[in-house]
Design a protein around this motif. Structure first.
Motif, PDB file in Angstrom:
ATOM      1  N   LEU A  50       0.825  -1.211   0.000  1.00 46.08           N
ATOM      2  CA  LEU A  50       0.000   0.000   0.000  1.00 46.08           C
ATOM      3  C   LEU A  50       0.862   1.265   0.000  1.00 46.08           C
ATOM      4  O   LEU A  50       0.593   2.228  -0.732  1.00 46.08           O
ATOM      5  CB  LEU A  50      -0.913   0.011   1.224  1.00 46.08           C
ATOM      6  CG  LEU A  50      -2.229  -0.753   1.130  1.00 46.08           C
ATOM      7  CD1 LEU A  50      -2.886  -0.840   2.499  1.00 46.08           C
ATOM      8  CD2 LEU A  50      -3.182  -0.084   0.132  1.00 46.08           C
ATOM      9  N   ARG A  84       2.613   2.047  -3.368  1.00 41.17           N
ATOM     10  CA  ARG A  84       1.734   2.518  -4.444  1.00 41.17           C
ATOM     11  C   ARG A  84       1.094   3.871  -4.162  1.00 41.17           C
ATOM     12  O   ARG A  84       0.891   4.666  -5.070  1.00 41.17           O
ATOM     13  CB  ARG A  84       0.627   1.481  -4.695  1.00 41.17           C
ATOM     14  CG  ARG A  84       1.123   0.234  -5.400  1.00 41.17           C
ATOM     15  CD  ARG A  84       0.058  -0.853  -5.348  1.00 41.17           C
ATOM     16  NE  ARG A  84       0.375  -1.984  -6.212  1.00 41.17           N
ATOM     17  CZ  ARG A  84       1.239  -2.938  -5.912  1.00 41.17           C
ATOM     18  NH1 ARG A  84       1.874  -2.899  -4.755  1.00 41.17           N
ATOM     19  NH2 ARG A  84       1.485  -3.926  -6.747  1.00 41.17           N
ATOM     20  N   TRP A  85       0.760   4.140  -2.862  1.00 39.90           N
ATOM     21  CA  TRP A  85      -0.108   5.274  -2.608  1.00 39.90           C
ATOM     22  C   TRP A  85       0.371   6.247  -1.543  1.00 39.90           C
ATOM     23  O   TRP A  85      -0.258   7.284  -1.334  1.00 39.90           O
ATOM     24  CB  TRP A  85      -1.513   4.766  -2.229  1.00 39.90           C
ATOM     25  CG  TRP A  85      -2.089   3.917  -3.311  1.00 39.90           C
ATOM     26  CD1 TRP A  85      -2.283   2.568  -3.294  1.00 39.90           C
ATOM     27  CD2 TRP A  85      -2.511   4.371  -4.600  1.00 39.90           C
ATOM     28  NE1 TRP A  85      -2.805   2.148  -4.492  1.00 39.90           N
ATOM     29  CE2 TRP A  85      -2.965   3.225  -5.326  1.00 39.90           C
ATOM     30  CE3 TRP A  85      -2.578   5.627  -5.233  1.00 39.90           C
ATOM     31  CZ2 TRP A  85      -3.444   3.315  -6.618  1.00 39.90           C
ATOM     32  CZ3 TRP A  85      -3.054   5.698  -6.518  1.00 39.90           C
ATOM     33  CH2 TRP A  85      -3.484   4.559  -7.195  1.00 39.90           C
ATOM     34  N   ARG A 126       1.809  10.356  -2.637  1.00 31.72           N
ATOM     35  CA  ARG A 126       1.940  10.345  -4.098  1.00 31.72           C
ATOM     36  C   ARG A 126       2.383  11.703  -4.634  1.00 31.72           C
ATOM     37  O   ARG A 126       3.022  11.794  -5.669  1.00 31.72           O
ATOM     38  CB  ARG A 126       0.609   9.953  -4.738  1.00 31.72           C
ATOM     39  CG  ARG A 126       0.201   8.519  -4.477  1.00 31.72           C
ATOM     40  CD  ARG A 126       0.934   7.551  -5.360  1.00 31.72           C
ATOM     41  NE  ARG A 126       0.475   7.680  -6.743  1.00 31.72           N
ATOM     42  CZ  ARG A 126       0.947   6.948  -7.745  1.00 31.72           C
ATOM     43  NH1 ARG A 126       1.888   6.058  -7.513  1.00 31.72           N
ATOM     44  NH2 ARG A 126       0.505   7.105  -8.966  1.00 31.72           N
ATOM     45  N   ALA A 131     -11.288   4.802  -0.113  1.00 29.45           N
ATOM     46  CA  ALA A 131     -10.300   4.669  -1.186  1.00 29.45           C
ATOM     47  C   ALA A 131      -9.175   3.716  -0.780  1.00 29.45           C
ATOM     48  O   ALA A 131      -8.789   2.821  -1.544  1.00 29.45           O
ATOM     49  CB  ALA A 131      -9.738   6.036  -1.546  1.00 29.45           C
ATOM     50  N   VAL A 132      -8.656   3.899   0.452  1.00 23.32           N
ATOM     51  CA  VAL A 132      -7.586   3.017   0.933  1.00 23.32           C
ATOM     52  C   VAL A 132      -8.099   1.592   1.075  1.00 23.32           C
ATOM     53  O   VAL A 132      -7.401   0.626   0.737  1.00 23.32           O
ATOM     54  CB  VAL A 132      -7.026   3.538   2.270  1.00 23.32           C
ATOM     55  CG1 VAL A 132      -5.974   2.571   2.824  1.00 23.32           C
ATOM     56  CG2 VAL A 132      -6.424   4.924   2.094  1.00 23.32           C
ATOM     57  N   SER A 162     -10.429   0.144  -0.689  1.00 23.15           N
ATOM     58  CA  SER A 162     -10.554  -0.467  -2.018  1.00 23.15           C
ATOM     59  C   SER A 162      -9.202  -0.916  -2.552  1.00 23.15           C
ATOM     60  O   SER A 162      -9.092  -1.976  -3.182  1.00 23.15           O
ATOM     61  CB  SER A 162     -11.207   0.517  -2.987  1.00 23.15           C
ATOM     62  OG  SER A 162     -10.351   1.613  -3.280  1.00 23.15           O
ATOM     63  N   GLN A 163      -8.169  -0.126  -2.294  1.00 22.54           N
ATOM     64  CA  GLN A 163      -6.828  -0.508  -2.743  1.00 22.54           C
ATOM     65  C   GLN A 163      -6.306  -1.719  -1.963  1.00 22.54           C
ATOM     66  O   GLN A 163      -5.665  -2.610  -2.528  1.00 22.54           O
ATOM     67  CB  GLN A 163      -5.867   0.675  -2.587  1.00 22.54           C
ATOM     68  CG  GLN A 163      -6.180   1.864  -3.475  1.00 22.54           C
ATOM     69  CD  GLN A 163      -6.066   1.554  -4.948  1.00 22.54           C
ATOM     70  OE1 GLN A 163      -5.357   0.620  -5.349  1.00 22.54           O
ATOM     71  NE2 GLN A 163      -6.758   2.336  -5.767  1.00 22.54           N
ATOM     72  N   SER A 199      -7.991  -4.814  -3.321  1.00 19.06           N
ATOM     73  CA  SER A 199      -7.417  -5.206  -4.607  1.00 19.06           C
ATOM     74  C   SER A 199      -6.084  -5.928  -4.408  1.00 19.06           C
ATOM     75  O   SER A 199      -5.806  -6.945  -5.051  1.00 19.06           O
ATOM     76  CB  SER A 199      -7.216  -3.967  -5.478  1.00 19.06           C
ATOM     77  OG  SER A 199      -6.569  -4.296  -6.695  1.00 19.06           O
ATOM     78  N   LEU A 200      -5.256  -5.428  -3.491  1.00 21.38           N
ATOM     79  CA  LEU A 200      -3.965  -6.061  -3.219  1.00 21.38           C
ATOM     80  C   LEU A 200      -4.141  -7.439  -2.598  1.00 21.38           C
ATOM     81  O   LEU A 200      -3.421  -8.383  -2.939  1.00 21.38           O
ATOM     82  CB  LEU A 200      -3.139  -5.171  -2.288  1.00 21.38           C
ATOM     83  CG  LEU A 200      -2.516  -3.928  -2.936  1.00 21.38           C
ATOM     84  CD1 LEU A 200      -1.970  -2.996  -1.868  1.00 21.38           C
ATOM     85  CD2 LEU A 200      -1.412  -4.330  -3.905  1.00 21.38           C
TER      86      LEU A 200
END
Length: 413
Positions: free
Chosen positions: A119, A122-123, A126, A283-284, A286-287, A290-291
């Motif tokens: 996490l 990627r984010w 940013r 948002a976090v 959802s990421q 996905s991971l």
């Protein structure tokens, strides 16, 4: 047609120090051999200890026909994530009340570190194109650095944590290193029961460090591998997290329940993210989801149900708190007994650090040559840095272990 395997050029990696050490122990035929480098909590019989409560809850779950076998959600068993989040932060945590906390069930502590690092890579920040560094304590377990690098973090740096000469946490060097860390660095911190030294920061140290972290804009990534097993009180062991949350700081925390619930084979872990505002939570989440789908898809159920059942029932919770206190008290008793044996033998040096550390692990202060002497001459196996699991010491081998340490310090090596 090809005659060779497609993997014919695959190089063989060297064995890890722990694997080599365990192999040497297993091949040793001496009747008094002792393996002091294991990771599990061992009982007086030298076997892996299982809490009676954990065994009872497992049997109850196994006999409950109403529990389905369907897959759990990707982020884990919901009751589990809720209960362990409260265990870490406290039920009255303002972060929980304001819905600024994300919890994800993981495959052990390593899985939590891996997911958190993915996490971050990627984010995290940013706007400034963050790519590291991540600071880890010196010493730390090799697998921690390997996990960070496997997640794509190549800029892994160390901060000085342990003063080997004085056998205490080197708070001045730690602070000096973090004062010089670039802004937006991630810092891995052991909330309690630091592995492998067993030495932790005081509440005063944590308070001072929080000021440095906030001023230098560093992100804490806590490790909480054995909540309750260090001080005998889960609330006290989680104090650093609760303090940092009360200051409004953002952080991550990797939790494990292997030690505190004796659930070693179930690999029950949890990643906790405390955010500054709840507007980014979905948002976090959802990421993270996905991971998870790309890492392990869905976590296991049994261990998570055990933990949730214990924490969600007042009677079970009280029994667990008593049990974990007993485990921690036994760790301290072993340390006190070893200290007294070394004193009676007239062992050179000071050994007060044995009882100033907490949890399963202990850094003895023995050097590499003394560790080799113990393995070669006394059939005692410690990690190369002299650290050991104190629960491997019991009534049957206490005298032998103390005498061996004495000989390692007084014999011509």
């Amino acid at each position: 047609m090809a005659t060779n395997s497609a993997f014919i050029d695959t190089p063989t990696l060297p064995l890890s120090p722990e694997t080599k050490l365990l192999a040497a122990f297993k091949n040793d035929t001496h009747p008094d051999k002792v393996y002091l480098a294991g990771r599990e909590y061992l009982g007086e019989d030298g076997q892996i200890s299982v809490l009676p409560l954990t065994w009872k809850i497992k049997q109850q779950i196994g006999g409950d026909p109403t529990l389905g076998t369907e897959y759990p959600p990707s982020l884990g068993v919901l009751e589990f994530t809720r209960r362990v989040t409260e265990l870490a932060l406290g039920k009255d945590s303002q972060a929980i009340v304001e819905n600024r906390v994300l919890g994800v069930q993981t495959v052990g502590l390593t899985g939590a570190v891996r997911l958190g690092t993915e996490l971050l890579r990627r984010w995290y920040s940013r706007s400034v194109a963050w790519s590291g560094p991540v600071y880890v304590p010196l010493p730390c377990h090799d697998s921690l650095v390997d996990t960070l690098k496997a997640a794509g973090i190549l800029d892994v740096r160390q901060y000085r944590y342990w003063n080997a000469e004085q056998r205490v946490v080197s708070t001045d060097k730690l602070t000096e290193d973090l004062e010089q860390a670039p802004e937006h660095s991630v810092v891995i911190l052991s909330a309690s029961a630091h592995c492998p030294t067993g030495a932790d920061l005081s509440q005063q140290d944590w308070t001072a460090l929080a000021e440095v972290m906030a001023r230098r804009r560093l992100l804490p990534f806590f490790l909480l591998p054995a909540q309750g097993l260090c001080l005998g009180d889960p609330d006290q062991d989680a104090w650093p997290l609760r303090h940092y949350a009360s200051l409004g700081l953002e952080f991550l925390c990797a939790q494990s329940f292997s030690h505190s619930f004796t659930l070693y084979g179930e690999r029950v872990g949890h990643l906790l993210l405390v955010l500054k505002q709840n507007s980014v939570l979905l948002a976090v989440q959802s990421q993270a989801e996905s991971l998870v789908r790309s890492l392990w898809a869905r976590p296991t159920v049994l261990g998570a149900r055990v933990v949730a059942t214990v924490l969600g029932n007042p009677a079970n919770l009280a029994e667990w708190r008593d049990a974990i206190r007993g485990l921690a008290e036994r760790c301290l008793l072993i340390r006190e007994q070893l200290l007294e044996k070394l004193r009676l033998l007239g062992t050179p040096g000071r050994w007060d650090h044995l009882t100033q550390q907490g949890g399963l692990f202990c850094c003895t202060g023995l050097n590499a040559e003394q560790v080799r002497f113990l393995a070669r001459k006394r059939h005692l196996y410690l990690l190369p840095d002299g650290c050991m699991n104190v629960t491997a010491i019991n009534r049957q081998n206490l005298d032998y272990v103390a005498e061996s340490i004495y000989l390692a310090l007084t014999s011509a090596l």
